[in-house]
Design an enzyme around this catalytic site. Structure first.
Site, PDB file in Angstrom:
ATOM      1  N   GLY A  42       3.792  20.944  55.903  1.00 12.04           N
ATOM      2  CA  GLY A  42       4.266  19.917  56.579  1.00 12.04           C
ATOM      3  C   GLY A  42       3.404  19.167  57.800  1.00 12.04           C
ATOM      4  N   ASN A 117      13.575  25.914  55.408  1.00 17.04           N
ATOM      5  CA  ASN A 117      12.986  25.329  54.295  1.00 17.04           C
ATOM      6  C   ASN A 117      13.629  25.292  53.109  1.00 17.04           C
ATOM      7  OD1 ASN A 117      10.073  26.637  52.176  1.00 17.04           O
ATOM      8  ND2 ASN A 117      10.545  24.674  52.606  1.00 17.04           N
ATOM      9  N   GLY A 118      13.925  24.085  52.707  1.00 17.81           N
ATOM     10  CA  GLY A 118      14.685  23.802  51.507  1.00 17.81           C
ATOM     11  C   GLY A 118      15.361  22.627  51.526  1.00 17.81           C
ATOM     12  N   CYS A 251      10.503  28.690  42.892  1.00 17.46           N
ATOM     13  CA  CYS A 251       9.899  27.467  42.337  1.00 17.46           C
ATOM     14  C   CYS A 251       8.439  27.464  41.812  1.00 17.46           C
ATOM     15  CB  CYS A 251       9.828  26.395  43.557  1.00 17.46           C
ATOM     16  SG  CYS A 251       8.719  25.061  43.433  1.00 17.46           S
ATOM     17  N   TYR A 257       0.621  24.242  43.070  1.00 18.30           N
ATOM     18  CA  TYR A 257       0.467  23.177  44.313  1.00 18.30           C
ATOM     19  C   TYR A 257       0.563  23.378  45.709  1.00 18.30           C
ATOM     20  CZ  TYR A 257      -0.366  18.983  46.919  1.00 18.30           C
ATOM     21  OH  TYR A 257      -0.785  17.846  47.990  1.00 18.30           O
ATOM     22  N   SER A 298      -6.939  20.332  45.507  1.00 17.55           N
ATOM     23  CA  SER A 298      -6.159  20.931  44.967  1.00 17.55           C
ATOM     24  C   SER A 298      -6.351  21.233  43.530  1.00 17.55           C
ATOM     25  CB  SER A 298      -4.758  20.569  45.221  1.00 17.55           C
ATOM     26  OG  SER A 298      -4.729  19.005  44.607  1.00 17.55           O
ATOM     27  N   ASP A 360      -6.781  17.975  37.646  1.00 21.30           N
ATOM     28  CA  ASP A 360      -5.971  17.654  39.029  1.00 21.30           C
ATOM     29  C   ASP A 360      -4.798  18.451  38.786  1.00 21.30           C
ATOM     30  OD1 ASP A 360      -5.215  16.847  41.439  1.00 21.30           O
ATOM     31  OD2 ASP A 360      -4.930  14.883  40.907  1.00 21.30           O
ATOM     32  N   ASP A 361      -4.112  18.809  39.945  1.00 15.71           N
ATOM     33  CA  ASP A 361      -2.886  19.581  39.726  1.00 15.71           C
ATOM     34  C   ASP A 361      -1.710  18.883  39.188  1.00 15.71           C
ATOM     35  OD1 ASP A 361      -1.033  18.593  42.356  1.00 15.71           O
ATOM     36  OD2 ASP A 361      -3.086  18.490  42.829  1.00 15.71           O
ATOM     37  N   CYS A 397      13.285  16.443  42.260  1.00 16.10           N
ATOM     38  CA  CYS A 397      13.392  17.882  42.825  1.00 16.10           C
ATOM     39  C   CYS A 397      14.399  17.738  43.964  1.00 16.10           C
ATOM     40  CB  CYS A 397      12.139  18.648  43.486  1.00 16.10           C
ATOM     41  SG  CYS A 397      12.714  20.267  44.227  1.00 16.10           S
ATOM     42  N   CYS A 453      12.068  28.230  38.427  1.00 14.00           N
ATOM     43  CA  CYS A 453      12.747  26.787  38.707  1.00 14.00           C
ATOM     44  C   CYS A 453      11.656  25.970  38.154  1.00 14.00           C
ATOM     45  CB  CYS A 453      13.101  26.640  40.000  1.00 14.00           C
ATOM     46  SG  CYS A 453      13.884  24.989  39.978  1.00 14.00           S
ATOM     47  N   CYS A 456      11.567  20.111  37.899  1.00 12.10           N
ATOM     48  CA  CYS A 456      10.819  18.991  37.856  1.00 12.10           C
ATOM     49  C   CYS A 456      10.081  18.446  36.591  1.00 12.10           C
ATOM     50  CB  CYS A 456       9.872  18.945  39.030  1.00 12.10           C
ATOM     51  SG  CYS A 456       8.524  20.457  39.059  1.00 12.10           S
TER      52      CYS A 456
END
Length: 485
Positions: A42, A117-118, A251, A257, A298, A360-361, A397, A453, A456
Site C-alpha cells: 500500500g 487487510n481485506g 489467496c 505477485y 515482479s 511477467d507476473d 476480486c 482462492c 480472479c
C-alpha cells in the site's frame, strides 16, 4: 496534471498491509520499521496508533512511510508500549485522510483502534442497516462497519462484542485491534488474507508478511490460523476459535505477485514458488528464442525459472530506474507516453536482432504488455514472445484487491488470439491453473474444494457476495466510488 505512471496503472493492487506490536518500549518506532517492509502492499497512505496505558495516540498521513514516520517529532508524539500500523492502497473513490487506518473510535468499553487487510463483501448492506438504526459514519471505508457492529452489539464483554461483529460480516479480513485491555489479531475463517505472528524478546508481533518480522529482527512463530483470534494482554497470549471450522482458501495471488519474494507464505518461499511457476511455464509453453527477459521487478523470479528450465539465457533486457516515484508531472498525452521510459528502458545493445521471451507476473488491462512489446520492437528485437506467470485474469476480486471491473480485464473480453493481437506479440501464453497449483506442490487444482482462492482466474468465489449480486457488477462498482479500504 498529476498522473499515475502508465506501468503502475496495469497491475492488480493489494490494498493494504498491517503490523502490530505488544509489550515493548518504543512500539511506534518498531511499527514504522515494519511498515517500511510492507510498503509494497500500500503506497497511498500510512498510519500508526499507540496506547500508553491511559490514552490512545494516532498519526495518519498521505504518502509513503518514509517522510511521514521517519521523523523524531512524529515518533515522540506516539508514546506507548502497544502499537499497530497500516499501509493503504485505495480502491475506486476517495483517497482522503479520513479513510487512512488505523481507524479509531471511543466506545462504551473505551478506545478501539483497528487495522484491516481485506474487504468486507457485505459492507454496503450492513452499513445501510446501521445508518437506519442511527449509526453515524465518519469514513467511506468498509472497515468502519466493524467498529459500528462492535459498538451496537448487545453482548456484555468487548471480546464477545467483537466476535458478534465478525460473525455478521462476510468476505476477507485480517485484523489487528487495539483496546485498553490489549491487542487482538485475527483472520477470517477461510484465511483469504495473510497474517503471521512473531516474537522479539518479550514483545509479540503481528504482520501481513514474514519479511516485516525479518526487518525488525523478530523471530517467526507461526501463521495466525484461519478463523483464529489471538489475544495478547501484557505477557499473556491466548487463542480462541469461535467460528465453525472451514477448509482454508488463502489467496493464491500472494505467491504470484503480492508478497515480497523474501517472504514465507503458508510454509512456501515466495521466491521459490515464483521460480517453480516459471519452470512450469517453460514446460507448458516452450518457444525457440535467444533470450529470456523479465519484466522488472515482479517477473524476475519466474523468468529465472523459465530460463533454467528451457536452457535459454536469462538477461536483463529491460532496465528499471529505482528513483522514479509512482507519479510524474505530465502536461499532455505525448509526454505521458514518453514518461514510460522514466521507469523502464530497453537494453538496446542486448536486444537488437534477438528473439526474446518476456516473462511477467500477470496481464490485467493489457496496456503495460502492449507498451513493453512495443519497446522491444523499437529496440530491434527480431521476435517478441510473452509468457505470463499466472492464468488469465478474467474475474474481479472482492476480497481486498483493487481489480478493474470485468469490462476492463483483457482476458474477460478476448480469447488468446485476441489478446496476442492486442499486445502485438508474436506469441502469448499463460501458465495453466493446474500448472500454478503444481508450482505450489499440488498435483493439480481440485474440482471440488480447491486449496486456494483463485477466483480472479476461475470465478470460483469461496464466499457469498451480498453486495455484488450476479448481473449487477457494473452498478456495484459505481457504488464503490463511495467506498475504499
Amino acid at each position: 496534471m498529476l498522473t499515475t505512471n502508465p506501468y503502475d496503472d496495469d497491475k492488480l493492487r493489494e490494498e493494504c498491509g498491517i503490523f502490530g506490536v505488544s509489550a515493548t518500549d518504543g512500539a511506534a518506532a518498531l511499527v514504522a520499521l515494519g511498515l517500511h517492509a510492507l510498503q509494497h502492499r500500500g503506497q497511498e497512505a500510512a498510519g500508526i496508533t499507540t496506547f500508553d496505558g491511559h490514552h490512545f495516540h494516532t498519526h495518519r498521513a498521505m504518502g509513503h512511510v518514509a517522510g511521514n514516520f521517519d521523523r523524531d517529532d512524529v515518533i515522540r508524539s506516539l508514546p506507548g508500549t502497544v502499537a499497530c500500523g497500516h499501509v493503504r492502497y485505495s480502491t475506486s473513490g476517495e483517497t482522503a485522510l479520513r479513510n487512512v487506518q488505523p481507524l479509531y473510535a471511543e466506545l462504551s468499553t473505551g478506545g478501539f483502534a483497528v487495522a484491516h487487510n481485506g474487504n468486507i463483501s457485505n459492507a454496503m448492506r450492513l452499513r445501510k442497516e446501521l445508518v437506519r438504526r442511527g449509526s453515524i459514519f465518519q469514513s467511506t471505508s468498509d472497515t468502519e462497519t466493524i467498529i459500528h457492529l462492535v459498538a451496537t452489539s448487545n453482548y456484555r464483554t468487548l471480546l464477545d462484542r467483537f466476535i458478534d461483529a465478525l460473525k455478521q460480516v462476510e468476505g476477507a479480513y485480517s485484523l489487528i485491534v487495539m483496546t485498553p485491555e490489549g491487542m487482538i489479531a485475527c483472520r477470517d475463517p477461510l484465511g483469504i488474507r495473510p497474517l503471521v505472528m512473531g516474537k522479539l524478546g518479550d514483545a509479540i508481533i503481528f504482520a501481513s508478511e514474514t519479511v516485516a518480522l525479518d526487518v525488525v529482527g523478530a523471530t517467526f512463530v507461526r501463521a495466525v490460523e484461519p478463523g483464529e483470534l489471538v489475544i495478547v494482554q501484557g505477557s499473556d497470549v491466548r487463542s480462541i476459535r469461535p467460528f465453525a471450522p472451514m477448509a482454508a482458501r488463502p489467496c493464491i495471488f500472494e505467491w504470484v505477485y503480492f508478497s515480497r519474494p523474501d517472504s514465507i507464505v503458508g510454509d512456501h518461499s515466495v521466491y521459490s514458488v515464483r521460480k517453480a511457476i516459471g519452470a512450469q511455464l517453460a514446460i507448458e509453453s516452450p518457444v525457440e528464442a535467444d533470450l529470456v527477459i523479465p519484466v522488472p521487478d515482479s517477473g524476475t523470479p519466474a523468468a529465472i525459472g523459465y530460463a533454467q528450465q528451457s536452457g535459454i539465457p536469462f538477461e536483463l533486457g529491460i532496465i528499471r530506474s529505482h528513483y522514479v516515484g509512482r507519479t510524474f508531472i505530465s502536461p499532455g498525452d505525448k509526454v505521458r507516453h514518453l514518461g514510460v521510459k522514466l521507469k523502464h528502458n530497453a537494453n538496446r545493445a542486448l536486444i537488437k536482432g534477438k528473439r526474446v521471451i518476456l516473462v511477467d507476473d500477470s496481464i490485467v488491462r493489457g496496456t503495460t504488455s502492449l507498451k513493453i512489446v512495443q519497446m522491444m520492437r523499437e529496440a530491434g528485437a527480431a521476435e517478441v514472445h510473452m509468457r505470463i506467470a499466472s492464468p488469465p485474469t478474467r474475474h474481479s476480486c472482492f476480497y481486498g484487491v483493487d481489480t478493474p471491473e470485468r469490462a476492463k480485464l483483457l482476458a474477460a473480453q478476448h480469447d488468446l488470439g485476441g489478446m496476442t493481437g492486442f499486445i502485438h506479440a508474436d506469441s502469448l501464453a499463460f501458465i495453466s491453473i493446474d500448472g500454478l497449483y503444481k508450482a505450489l506442490g499440488e498435483a493439480k487444482r481440485a474440482d471440488i474444494r480447491p486449496k486456494y482462492c483463485d477466483a480472479c482466474f476461475t470465478g470460483d468465489y469461496p464466499t457469498t457476495l451480498t453486495d455484488y449480486d450476479e448481473g449487477a457488477e457494473v452498478d456495484q462498482f459505481a457504488m464503490l466510488a463511495e467506498r475504499v479500504v
